[in-house]
Design a protein around this motif. Structure first.
Motif, short mmCIF file in Angstrom:
data_model
loop_
_atom_site.label_atom_id
_atom_site.label_comp_id
_atom_site.label_asym_id
_atom_site.label_seq_id
_atom_site.Cartn_x
_atom_site.Cartn_y
_atom_site.Cartn_z
N TYR A 221 0.83 -1.18 -0.03
CA TYR A 221 0.14 0.11 0.03
C TYR A 221 1.02 1.19 0.05
N LEU A 222 0.18 2.32 -0.64
CA LEU A 222 1.20 3.56 -0.69
C LEU A 222 0.34 4.69 -0.90
N PHE A 223 0.93 5.85 -0.78
CA PHE A 223 0.23 7.19 -0.96
C PHE A 223 0.82 7.75 -2.15
N SER A 224 -0.15 8.05 -3.13
CA SER A 224 0.06 8.50 -4.41
C SER A 224 -0.52 9.79 -4.67
N ARG B 818 6.40 26.19 -8.81
CA ARG B 818 6.39 25.02 -7.91
C ARG B 818 4.90 24.52 -8.35
N LYS B 819 4.02 25.17 -8.40
CA LYS B 819 2.49 24.58 -8.53
C LYS B 819 2.36 24.41 -9.77
N ASN B 820 3.07 24.95 -10.77
CA ASN B 820 2.81 25.02 -12.25
C ASN B 820 3.25 23.62 -12.62
N MET B 821 4.59 23.07 -11.88
CA MET B 821 5.17 21.87 -12.06
C MET B 821 4.22 20.62 -11.82
N ILE B 822 3.56 20.79 -10.48
CA ILE B 822 2.67 19.84 -10.23
C ILE B 822 1.49 19.62 -10.97
N VAL B 855 6.67 16.11 -4.16
CA VAL B 855 5.47 15.84 -4.56
C VAL B 855 5.66 15.77 -6.25
N ALA B 856 6.23 16.81 -6.99
CA ALA B 856 6.38 16.83 -8.44
C ALA B 856 7.11 15.59 -8.59
N ARG B 857 8.23 15.00 -8.27
CA ARG B 857 8.83 13.76 -8.29
C ARG B 857 8.09 12.78 -8.12
N ASP B 858 7.19 12.49 -7.06
CA ASP B 858 6.30 11.50 -6.97
C ASP B 858 5.49 11.33 -8.15
N ILE B 859 4.99 12.30 -8.86
CA ILE B 859 3.97 12.40 -10.14
C ILE B 859 4.93 11.91 -11.02
N ALA B 860 6.08 12.33 -11.24
CA ALA B 860 6.79 12.13 -12.52
C ALA B 860 7.07 10.49 -12.40
N ALA B 861 7.08 9.93 -11.21
CA ALA B 861 7.56 8.44 -10.98
C ALA B 861 6.18 7.75 -11.39
N ASP B 898 17.00 8.30 -4.66
CA ASP B 898 15.88 8.21 -3.57
C ASP B 898 14.54 7.92 -4.13
N LEU B 899 14.25 8.45 -5.20
CA LEU B 899 13.04 8.31 -6.00
C LEU B 899 12.88 6.98 -6.54
N ILE B 900 14.07 6.46 -6.95
CA ILE B 900 13.95 5.16 -7.57
C ILE B 900 13.72 4.17 -6.44
#
Lengths: 447, 978
Positions: A221-224, B818-822, B855-861, B898-900
């Protein structure tokens, strides 16, 4: 008449003292409504002192936290409340901004003691006490006393500790609204300790302004930050960090989203102890402003019915509409509406685990609670000033004009849908409760 | 009578004390109202306007002298009750000023005095003064007040000969016995500023002091003026007081300086265990440091440590986990009976995706565990999903073949992308109520497609309005009207919503003319409000100015402006034509059949469509299979070239077979289909350049020197300074002035057989331009996503603008960027449905992986995960782009690694294979000199290589790795790879 200050008056400071090899946790109590006959609600042994003390520290952190207030406002802390009765003890509290609600439920087998009197009360949570709680270890013995057992300890009637805080309007409104949300929340999933640990590792750092979603990928489970089908939505996810110290100690974690994703509740299950933690839709939105229960409050239920219910019930007792209907000879359909209204009035709490309401009377004056809903007051004012005109009334459809500032608002009630042309409705589309115009039209059609 | 006397005292600045002394309590209270009036006069200020050489200066001055005001303050001090005094004296130092202490307190102490001093905590009340008041019985100081005042007592500052001097004055602590007996301990109980006295040897009277309070406490303990044991306990317990991170860390610095002996650590174990629950890693690490010293001692409560280890092992801080594992190792070594529980506890560390931690935990289990123990096997099996190769090898005895097999199963939680489905179909509004309530929310930015739908639905609503229902629109018109006048920032509303309000306002004006009686109240409201407009605001807020004449906030807004004007035209003509570009499915897609119906509707009524509208619409058509329905509809189109374009678009014919008369009609289809041959034919053979439309620029990320002007105070002039910046930049990005070839040159070229000159076509892309403006947000965060969704098939042009303006560096210069990116990444996630996006789109995604926002990095992932699940990601292109960015050290490598580990690793076998491809490609384009953090990348690469031994490392990457092998830190890992 409700005043704008709440004056906590405690007979002593809450404290944790070591006596005869046992840790004695005394929680000093105060209730502005019901003084009670006994100075003590509960006295007895707690079976899981280590977990409980960690839960109480987290509860204290929640009560002290704020996600949208200034440090000055934060300084005026509110105390948590405790409900004791029916073999259960519950500690409840809100974050200062009323966006995070937490409750520690000590289950029936979690304590071994005496319920001297049933009731709900504010309890003093002071810094030294919290500090002492931090020292409790796994095998310590802990005796809890909600209220002072030994009356002779202090002079009767004299208050030792007095703290005035601005009336916690948000708290009281939030405490009532959150119960309503609970009743609309459904069980979604259970995570074991490892899954929960993995999940909490995915909370992003810093203050997060966008919604996150609880999703399952593989067995994890994770937060996305992106929505997936059937994902549970969490606004202001950084607030979950308050729970991080407890996660390594839990048995399992249950998740209950509200049906329209307006709140999300996590139940941390320990041995004989549950920690219920609920988040509002977003960090800048408190439960207090949601107006979810407003429609229930416009139900005109006779005072005698409410009084009958109040007399009939005892603390932590499950709310049983059928039995009440039978005992008091009241139409069952009316009793159904009663639950929502009573929870909005601060007389019922909701237990997600048992999936039902339970009786607990908030330790605040009833007139305070009822005077806290500006939208409801606004609707009543519109009716008083004759500003509501029903223009069409068919079987299942009502159209009305409601005078606003400079313009007439157009309200349509059609089956379950209700719409208004006002700004509040346009922005929120009914997600945060009905606007005052819709409430006024509803109330008018009911009368 | 009294007031006259006081006025006289004030006027002549006489001594007020004799007058105040003679007042009785009753007289004081009666005197208060008059005194308040007098105070208002004495404290009044008057405005002063002066002409200076820089222009007019506006200020204010007192109407009375300092002394006169002090006289009134003294009178207020003596006469006021607590509430009144609190209002006056809260924010000043009057309560503790010397005059009051010397002249009033000896004969009169207000009842509220002590309470108010404690409450107000004024900065003028020093600890010395506080103790003076206390010793004279004027004040009973609260612990909070003492905590606030005591820390500053050991330092005195002054100005001598225009120089700031600081003096160390610890002797004051011994002046009052209460200070060391009681007061100093309060500092261990509540938050204070005790940690803010770092002087680093800067005292003018004393050397060898870095941190003044640590130095002082150590000295006091050494001189036995503070009890050592008590100090140690108090210091350790600060960890349980909820102090902030800095203060908590400071107290543990103090503990380190106090240097507890082994015996002391053993004696104070309970206190140290309490500190172990602290939220700050410095505290926990310090405790662990001391525990490591005593771990093997008999007196050490090792069982308690094992009990507490779960929380420590789940810590986010690597050093805490490592130290805890070391402790467990020592405990298991010393106490054989604890080995079983130690192994079970140590297995909890396997949750971390860090190889070193996993290996350390695995080794403990290997050393002390029993592989036949079912309970331990079960515990370890729970973690096998996330086990890395090295740990897995160590624990091979504990992992059954069954578990391995289960893990091999493909995990695919993400569904296939369906661009057009029933779930994402947008509502169609037909009834007047539906239309009214929809229009009512359109300017609230509730959904990204609302403005598009508004453009289609307002003309529809217009046709349903009559005298009976016109008044229902009044609240909507009023809100729209108000929006144009609102000056404050509204979080949900962007510039496009404001433009939509202008459009609704024009509609409102038409309605008011048509239904004056029904909309009288609204009309009156507009007249009244318009009157209030200040002159300077008139230009922007003139309600009478029509949409067409209003200025727009940026060039890119032209695209929406065209659509508004087009839709308004329909309203004016009483028509309800759909716009071609109105989406039918979220977030912006148009169902091809619906689009063709719209084309036919225009054709059948002889209506010409707007060219921009057409291009946006084509850009929003998903590339789907051509159905019979589509073929039939295309056949009905009479315009031959349009029919040809659409036949080409839906794969019914090839570009080379088509006759191209108006290239601009074809361009969007060619860009949407992205067929390399077609693009080449269009560009090379026909000579129509698509370079800007494909955002095809060369780019690099490397250090560049920049010159800037700096003011040199000594020289009194600006000098040119040079700074080296690492930036991502496009070459020839800004449009150059285009010069058309003259007719003569063209003819000459034709006869000489020269290639045709490149011709730039009219297209919506020429409007997708963002110009740098000072002091304004470049891309309004509420509008950014709408711009992206104008061209979902070919987002690279807009993205190149975002990269150029916002992403030259991996950090954001304001909240807006920053908001633009997200927002844009979220939009990209929604529209991502193919592999063949042009390079700039991949460049944007790569910056998403490396930017400073988590957050942006998470979305990219998430985009990467989704795209790989649906085979729509070009991992080689993305990898090479990432490598090229990191060639210039665009961002710390740790962000990416870290993202990986957190979000991209071990999603599924398929994803791991793609990750291998990505890293493989990435390494090939990186710098020969390895940048910091590359080792972790290589460790991850090795982990993947071990999982897929058959996967080949490319020649370029092998070459790069060979170069990197010369680096000492990388040698070992590279050798394992090649």
């Amino acid at each position: 008449m409700a005043t704008n200050t709440l004056n906590y008056q405690y007979n002593a400071l809450s404290s944790l003292q070591k006596k005869a090899g046992q840790e004695n946790l005394l929680l000093s109590k105060f209730n502005e409504v019901h003084k009670g006959n006994s100075p003590c609600f509960f006295w007895g042994k707690l079976n899981n002192p280590y977990e409980l003390s960690r839960c109480l520290i987290t509860l204290s952190n929640i009560v002290q936290s704020s996600f949208n207030l200034s440090p000055f406002q934060l300084a005026l802390l509110k105390d948590p409340i405790v409900t004791a009765g029916n073999n259960q003890i519950r500690f409840e509290g809100f974050s200062h901004c009323a966006g995070v609600y937490a409750r520690v439920d000590v289950l029936e087998n979690g304590q071994d003691g005496e319920f001297i009197e049933n009731g709900t009360t504010n309890v003093d949570f002071n810094t030294p006490l919290i500090s002492e709680l931090g020292k409790i270890k796994k095998n310590d013995e802990l005796i809890l006393s909600v209220g002072q057992k030994e009356v002779g300890f202090h002079k009767e009637g004299e208050s030792f500790i007095e703290r005035k805080v601005p009336l916690p309007t948000k708290w009281i409104k939030g405490l009532t609204t959150v119960q309503h949300y609970f009743s609309e929340s459904d069980y979604a999933l259970t995570l074991n300790r490892i899954q929960a640990l993995q999940l909490f590792k995915t909370i992003p750092s810093g203050k997060v302004k966008i919604d996150y979603y609880l999703i399952k990928r593989g067995s994890k489970y994770l937060f996305s930050p992106l929505k997936a089908a059937n994902a549970v939505c969490i606004g202001g996810i950084h607030r979950l960090k308050l729970l991080q110290p407890l996660i390594p100690l839990i048995k399992e974690l249950k998740v209950y989203p509200q049906k329209d994703m307006q709140s999300i509740t996590f139940t941390l299950c320990f041995n004989e102890l549950n920690f219920v933690f609920s988040l509002s839709r977003d960090f800048w939105r408190g439960f207090s402003g949601e107006g979810a229960a407003l429609e229930a409050l416009i139900e005109d239920l006779p005072d005698s019915l409410v009084q009958a219910f109040d007399n009939y019930s005892y603390t932590n007792q499950e709310f049983n509409p059928t039995l009440l209907s039978f005992e008091e000879g009241i139409d069952i359909s009316k009793i159904d509406k009663l639950a929502t209204k009573l929870s909005a009035m601060g007389l019922l709490g909701y237990d997600l685990d048992k999936n039902g309401f339970f009786y607990r009377r908030l330790p605040f004056k009833l007139d305070r609670i009822l005077s806290l809903n500006p939208r409801l007051k606004g609707a009543e004012k519109l009716l008083e000033e004759n500003k509501v005109v029903i223009t069409s009334k068919k079987d299942n459809e009502i159209e009305a004009k409601v005078a606003g500032s400079g313009v007439q608002h157009y309200v349509v009630l059609k089956g379950d849908t209700q719409k208004c042309t006002c700004t509040w409705f346009s922005k929120n589309q009914g997600e945060r409760g009905a606007c005052k115009h819709i409430l006024a039209v509803k109330k008018k059609t009911k009368s | 009578m009294f007031i006259e006397e006081l006025k006289d005292i004030v006027k002549h600045e006489k001594d007020v004390v004799p007058f105040l002394k003679k007042l009785t309590s009753k007289e004081k209270r009666e005197f208060v109202p008059e005194l308040k009036k007098l105070a208002d006069i004495v404290f009044e200020r008057r405005d002063v306007t002066e002409k200076t050489k820089w222009g007019m200066s506006y200020s204010s001055e007192s109407t009375h002298t300092d002394k006169q005001r002090a006289i009134v303050d003294m009178a207020r001090f003596v006469c006021f009750n607590k509430t009144e005094a609190r209002r006056i004296f809260t924010n000043n130092n009057f309560l503790s000023n010397d005059d009051v202490i010397a002249n009033i307190l000896p004969w009169f102490i207000p009842k509220w005095y002590s309470d108010l001093l404690n409450e107000t905590n004024s900065w003028g009340l020093t600890y010395e003064k506080l103790m003076l008041l206390y010793s004279n019985g004027y004040l009973e100081p609260s612990s909070e007040l003492i905590v606030a005042r005591l820390p500053s007592i050991i330092v005195k500052s002054s100005w001598e000969n225009k120089e700031h001097k600081s003096f160390y004055t610890p002797e004051v602590l011994e002046e009052y016995k209460e200070t060391l007996e009681t007061h100093i301990w309060y500092l261990f109980e509540a938050e204070s500023g005790i940690n803010n006295f770092n002087y680093y040897n800067k005292f003018d009277n004393h050397k060898g002091v870095d941190d003044a309070w640590i130095y002082t406490i150590i000295n006091l303990v050494e001189k036995q003026k503070l009890d050592r044991e008590k100090t140690l306990i108090a210091t350790i317990y600060t960890a349980t007081k909820g102090f902030n991170q800095n203060l908590s860390g400071w107290f543990f610095d103090l503990l380190i300086k106090l240097n507890p002996t082994k015996e002391e650590v053993l004696r104070l174990q309970d206190e140290f265990y309490a500190a172990l629950n602290a939220p700050h890693s410095k505290v926990v690490n310090t405790v662990l440091k001391y525990f490591k010293i005593v771990a093997t001692d008999k007196k050490f409560k090792h069982a308690t440590f094992v009990e507490n280890a779960s929380i420590l092992l789940s810590s986010e801080v690597k050093s805490v986990v490592s130290s805890s594992l070391m402790m467990l190792d020592k405990i298991a070594k010393t106490h054989a009976s604890s080995q079983s529980i130690v192994c079970k506890t140590a297995s909890e560390a396997l949750l971390h995706t860090d190889e070193k931690i996993q290996v350390r935990a695995a080794k403990i289990i290997e050393k002390y565990g029993d592989s036949t123990n079912e309970e331990l096997r079960d515990e370890i099996e729970m973690y096998t999903d996330g086990l890395l190769y090295a740990a897995k090898e160590i624990l091979s005895e504990y992992i059954s073949a069954e578990t391995e097999e289960t893990n091999e199963e493909e995990i695919d939680a993400i569904e296939e992308i369906t661009i057009l489905s029933e779930e994402n179909k947008l509502p169609v509004y037909e009834t007047i109520d539906d239309l009214i309530f929809f229009v009512s929310q359109a300017i609230d930015n509730n959904e990204v497609y609302h403005i598009d739908l508004l453009l289609a639905n307002l003309p529809k609503l217009n046709l349903l309005i009559n005298s009976e229902n016109a008044s229902r629109l009044a609240p909507i018109l009023k809100r729209s009207f108000d929006l144009v006048f609102i000056t404050e920032w509204i979080t949900q509303v962007g510039n496009i919503e404001v433009a939509a309000a202008d459009y609704i306002n024009d509609f409102g004006k038409m309605l008011v003319r048509k239904y004056p009686a029904e909309l009288r109240d609204f009309w009156r409201y507009t007249v009244e409000k318009t009157k209030d407009i200040r002159h300077y605001e008139r230009d922007n807020k003139d309600y009478s100015v029509e949409l067409e004449k209003r200025s727009i906030p940026g060039y890119i807004y032209n695209l929406y402006r065209f659509l508004f004007i087009r839709s308004k035209e329909f309203i004016q003509k009483g028509q309800a034509f759909p716009l071609l570009s109105t989406p039918t499915h979220t977030p912006c897609w148009i169902a091809p059949a619906v689009f063709l119906d719209r084309i036919l509707q225009y054709q059948n009524t002889n209506k010409k469509f707007d060219f921009n509208d057409y291009q946006i619409a084509i850009g929003r058509l998903p590339i789907t299979e051509c159905t019979k329905e589509i073929t039939e509809k295309i056949a009905q189109i009479q315009s031959k070239e349009l029919q040809e374009v659409l036949r080409y678009h839906f794969n019914l014919t090839s570009l080379k077979e088509s006759k191209i008369m108006r290239p601009a009609l074809w361009m969007q289809s060619i860009l949407s289909k992205k067929n390399a041959e077609d693009i080449n034919y269009f560009e090379e053979d026909l000579g129509y350049s698509l370079q800007k439309e494909m955002a095809f620029y060369t780019w690099a990320c490397m250090s560049r020197e920049r010159t800037f002007k700096l003011y040199d105070y000594q020289a009194g002039k600006y000098t040119n300074e040079k700074v080296t910046e690492k930036k991502l930049y496009f070459n020839e990005f800004l449009p150059k002035k285009f010069e058309y070839a003259s007719l003569l040159t063209s003819i000459k070229d034709f006869f000489k057989g020269n290639k045709r000159k490149v011709v730039h076509q009219n297209s919506i892309y020429k409007f997708i331009r963002i110009r740098k403006q000072q002091f304004t947000t470049l891309i309004q965060p509420n509008d950014d996503l709408k711009f992206l969704l104008l061209t979902p098939n070919n987002p690279c042009v807009f993205l190149s603008q975002v990269i150029h303006n916002n992403l030259q560096e991996s950090t954001f210069f304001d909240e807006g960027t920053r908001k633009n990116m997200i927002n844009i990444l979220k939009g990209l996630y929604e529209i991502w449905n193919r592999e063949d996006y042009f390079e700039t789109t991949y460049l944007f995604l790569a910056t998403g992986f490396l930017c400073s926002d988590k957050v942006a990095r998470d979305i990219a992932a998430e985009i990467w995960i989704k795209a790989n699940s649906t085979a729509t990601m070009n991992n080689v292109l993305l990898g090479k782009t990432l490598g090229k960015l990191q060639f210039g050290d665009y961002a710390p490598m740790k962000r990416f690694t870290d993202l990986i580990t957190e979000s991209m690793f071990a999603i599924s076998t398929l994803h791991n294979k793609r990750l291998f491809e990505l890293i493989n490609a990435m390494i090939s384009t990186m710098n020969d000199t390895p940048i910091r953090g590359v080792k972790k990348l290589l460790e991850l690469f090795l982990e993947l290589k071990r999982t897929f031994p058959e996967a080949a490392i490319s020649d370029e990457t092998t070459e790069k790795l060979t170069v990197w092998k010369t680096s000492k830190t990388l040698k070992a890992v590279v050798e394992k790879l090649i």
